[in-house]
Structures are given as C-alpha cells and as structure tokens.
Design a protein around this motif. Structure first.
Motif, PDB file in Angstrom:
ATOM      1  N   ARG A 138       0.837  -1.209   0.000  1.00  0.00           N
ATOM      2  CA  ARG A 138       0.000   0.000   0.000  1.00  0.00           C
ATOM      3  C   ARG A 138       0.871   1.257   0.000  1.00  0.00           C
ATOM      4  O   ARG A 138       0.585   2.214  -0.732  1.00  0.00           O
ATOM      5  N   GLU A 139       1.933   1.238   0.810  1.00  0.00           N
ATOM      6  CA  GLU A 139       2.835   2.390   0.843  1.00  0.00           C
ATOM      7  C   GLU A 139       3.507   2.598  -0.511  1.00  0.00           C
ATOM      8  O   GLU A 139       3.671   3.735  -0.961  1.00  0.00           O
ATOM      9  N   ALA A 140       3.900   1.500  -1.167  1.00  0.00           N
ATOM     10  CA  ALA A 140       4.532   1.597  -2.486  1.00  0.00           C
ATOM     11  C   ALA A 140       3.544   2.155  -3.512  1.00  0.00           C
ATOM     12  O   ALA A 140       3.918   2.987  -4.352  1.00  0.00           O
ATOM     13  N   GLU A 141       2.283   1.708  -3.431  1.00  0.00           N
ATOM     14  CA  GLU A 141       1.266   2.219  -4.361  1.00  0.00           C
ATOM     15  C   GLU A 141       1.031   3.708  -4.133  1.00  0.00           C
ATOM     16  O   GLU A 141       0.895   4.475  -5.096  1.00  0.00           O
ATOM     17  N   GLN A 142       0.983   4.117  -2.870  1.00  0.00           N
ATOM     18  CA  GLN A 142       0.802   5.543  -2.564  1.00  0.00           C
ATOM     19  C   GLN A 142       1.994   6.356  -3.057  1.00  0.00           C
ATOM     20  O   GLN A 142       1.824   7.444  -3.624  1.00  0.00           O
ATOM     21  N   ALA A 143       3.211   5.827  -2.851  1.00  0.00           N
ATOM     22  CA  ALA A 143       4.413   6.526  -3.313  1.00  0.00           C
ATOM     23  C   ALA A 143       4.405   6.634  -4.840  1.00  0.00           C
ATOM     24  O   ALA A 143       4.760   7.680  -5.393  1.00  0.00           O
ATOM     25  N   ALA A 144       4.001   5.565  -5.512  1.00  0.00           N
ATOM     26  CA  ALA A 144       3.951   5.585  -6.975  1.00  0.00           C
ATOM     27  C   ALA A 144       2.943   6.624  -7.462  1.00  0.00           C
ATOM     28  O   ALA A 144       3.197   7.344  -8.443  1.00  0.00           O
ATOM     29  N   ALA A 145       1.800   6.730  -6.775  1.00  0.00           N
ATOM     30  CA  ALA A 145       0.797   7.729  -7.155  1.00  0.00           C
ATOM     31  C   ALA A 145       1.352   9.138  -6.951  1.00  0.00           C
ATOM     32  O   ALA A 145       1.154  10.029  -7.795  1.00  0.00           O
ATOM     33  N   LYS A 146       2.071   9.366  -5.832  1.00  0.00           N
ATOM     34  CA  LYS A 146       2.676  10.675  -5.589  1.00  0.00           C
ATOM     35  C   LYS A 146       3.729  11.003  -6.640  1.00  0.00           C
ATOM     36  O   LYS A 146       3.805  12.122  -7.140  1.00  0.00           O
ATOM     37  N   ILE A 147       4.534  10.010  -6.976  1.00  0.00           N
ATOM     38  CA  ILE A 147       5.568  10.218  -7.995  1.00  0.00           C
ATOM     39  C   ILE A 147       4.927  10.548  -9.337  1.00  0.00           C
ATOM     40  O   ILE A 147       5.395  11.441 -10.057  1.00  0.00           O
ATOM     41  N   ALA A 148       3.865   9.839  -9.672  1.00  0.00           N
ATOM     42  CA  ALA A 148       3.179  10.107 -10.946  1.00  0.00           C
ATOM     43  C   ALA A 148       2.631  11.535 -10.961  1.00  0.00           C
ATOM     44  O   ALA A 148       2.765  12.254 -11.970  1.00  0.00           O
ATOM     45  N   ALA A 149       2.044  11.953  -9.837  1.00  0.00           N
ATOM     46  CA  ALA A 149       1.511  13.318  -9.748  1.00  0.00           C
ATOM     47  C   ALA A 149       2.650  14.336  -9.853  1.00  0.00           C
ATOM     48  O   ALA A 149       2.530  15.358 -10.550  1.00  0.00           O
ATOM     49  N   GLN A 150       3.759  14.062  -9.179  1.00  0.00           N
ATOM     50  CA  GLN A 150       4.911  14.968  -9.249  1.00  0.00           C
ATOM     51  C   GLN A 150       5.484  15.008 -10.664  1.00  0.00           C
ATOM     52  O   GLN A 150       5.894  16.063 -11.145  1.00  0.00           O
ATOM     53  N   GLN A 151       5.498  13.862 -11.325  1.00  0.00           N
ATOM     54  CA  GLN A 151       5.998  13.811 -12.701  1.00  0.00           C
ATOM     55  C   GLN A 151       5.128  14.680 -13.619  1.00  0.00           C
ATOM     56  O   GLN A 151       5.648  15.413 -14.466  1.00  0.00           O
ATOM     57  N   GLU A 152       3.813  14.603 -13.420  1.00  0.00           N
ATOM     58  CA  GLU A 152       2.916  15.442 -14.226  1.00  0.00           C
ATOM     59  C   GLU A 152       3.191  16.923 -13.967  1.00  0.00           C
ATOM     60  O   GLU A 152       3.227  17.730 -14.903  1.00  0.00           O
ATOM     61  N   THR A 153       3.406  17.262 -12.687  1.00  0.00           N
ATOM     62  CA  THR A 153       3.707  18.657 -12.332  1.00  0.00           C
ATOM     63  C   THR A 153       5.020  19.099 -12.981  1.00  0.00           C
ATOM     64  O   THR A 153       5.109  20.196 -13.540  1.00  0.00           O
ATOM     65  N   ILE A 154       6.023  18.237 -12.914  1.00  0.00           N
ATOM     66  CA  ILE A 154       7.330  18.555 -13.516  1.00  0.00           C
ATOM     67  C   ILE A 154       7.188  18.750 -15.023  1.00  0.00           C
ATOM     68  O   ILE A 154       7.736  19.709 -15.596  1.00  0.00           O
ATOM     69  N   GLU A 155       6.466  17.848 -15.667  1.00  0.00           N
ATOM     70  CA  GLU A 155       6.281  17.964 -17.116  1.00  0.00           C
ATOM     71  C   GLU A 155       5.541  19.255 -17.463  1.00  0.00           C
ATOM     72  O   GLU A 155       5.895  19.929 -18.445  1.00  0.00           O
ATOM     73  N   ALA A 156       4.540  19.612 -16.653  1.00  0.00           N
ATOM     74  CA  ALA A 156       3.807  20.859 -16.900  1.00  0.00           C
ATOM     75  C   ALA A 156       4.737  22.058 -16.712  1.00  0.00           C
ATOM     76  O   ALA A 156       4.708  23.014 -17.501  1.00  0.00           O
ATOM     77  N   GLN A 157       5.578  21.998 -15.660  1.00  0.00           N
ATOM     78  CA  GLN A 157       6.522  23.092 -15.428  1.00  0.00           C
ATOM     79  C   GLN A 157       7.543  23.178 -16.564  1.00  0.00           C
ATOM     80  O   GLN A 157       7.918  24.273 -16.987  1.00  0.00           O
TER      81      GLN A 157
END
Length: 107
Positions: A72-91
């Motif tokens: 569960r922690e790994a899935e949550q971390a992966a979701a956070k990373i995906a969200a951060q990746q989207e933010t980085i790509e937008a930036q």
C-alpha cells in the motif's frame, strides 16, 4: 527311585521354563519401559514442533500483514511520484514556452 528321578527331571524342566519365562518377562518389561520413554520423548518433540509451527504461522501472518502495508505504501508513493511527474512535465512545458517567448522578444 525312578519316580523320584522323573519328578526331579520334571522339576528341572519346570525350573528352566520358569527361568526362561522370567527372562522373557524382564525383556518385555525393558522393551515396554523403553517404548514408554520413547513415547514421552516423542510427545515432547511433538509439543515442541506444534509450538514451532504456531510460532511460524504467527510470523508468517505478521510478514503477510507487513507485505500488505508495504505494498500500500509503495502504491501511494507511486501515485505521488506520478503526480509529481505530471507537475514537472507541466513546469517544463511552461519553461519551454517562456524560453520561446524570450527568444521571440529578443528578435
């Protein structure tokens, strides 16, 4: 005298048979005691093994719970990373647009 001799012979045979029976009895008693001791040892081994199995089952259950938590922690971390990746790509897209605007203004 022949009757006495036969009685003595019969008593000797009876005495030897009795001695043989006593020896067989001692052997059986020894074997029985050894079997009882072995049974007690096996009962103790069985109890130890049963406790070991219960301990291992408990540890396995705890490990499974921990694995579930880690998943569960790994899935949550992966979701956070995906969200951060989207933010980085937008930036990055925003920075690129600003560079293009700067280059256009330089011309």
């Amino acid at each position: 005298e022949a009757g006495e001799e036969r009685i003595r012979d019969a008593l000797n045979v009876l005495s030897r048979a009795t001695a043989g029976i006593r020896e067989m009895h001692r052997t059986w008693v020894d074997k029985f005691r050894a079997a009882e001791e072995e049974q007690e040892r096996l009962k103790k081994d069985n109890a130890r093994l049963k406790q070991l199995c219960e301990d291992l089952e408990s540890e396995l259950s705890e490990a499974r719970d921990e694995i579930g938590t880690l998943q569960r922690e790994a899935e949550q971390a992966a979701a956070k990373i995906a969200a951060q990746q989207e933010t980085i790509e937008a930036q990055q897209a925003q920075i690129e647009a600003q560079r293009q605007e700067i280059d256009r203004l330089k011309e």
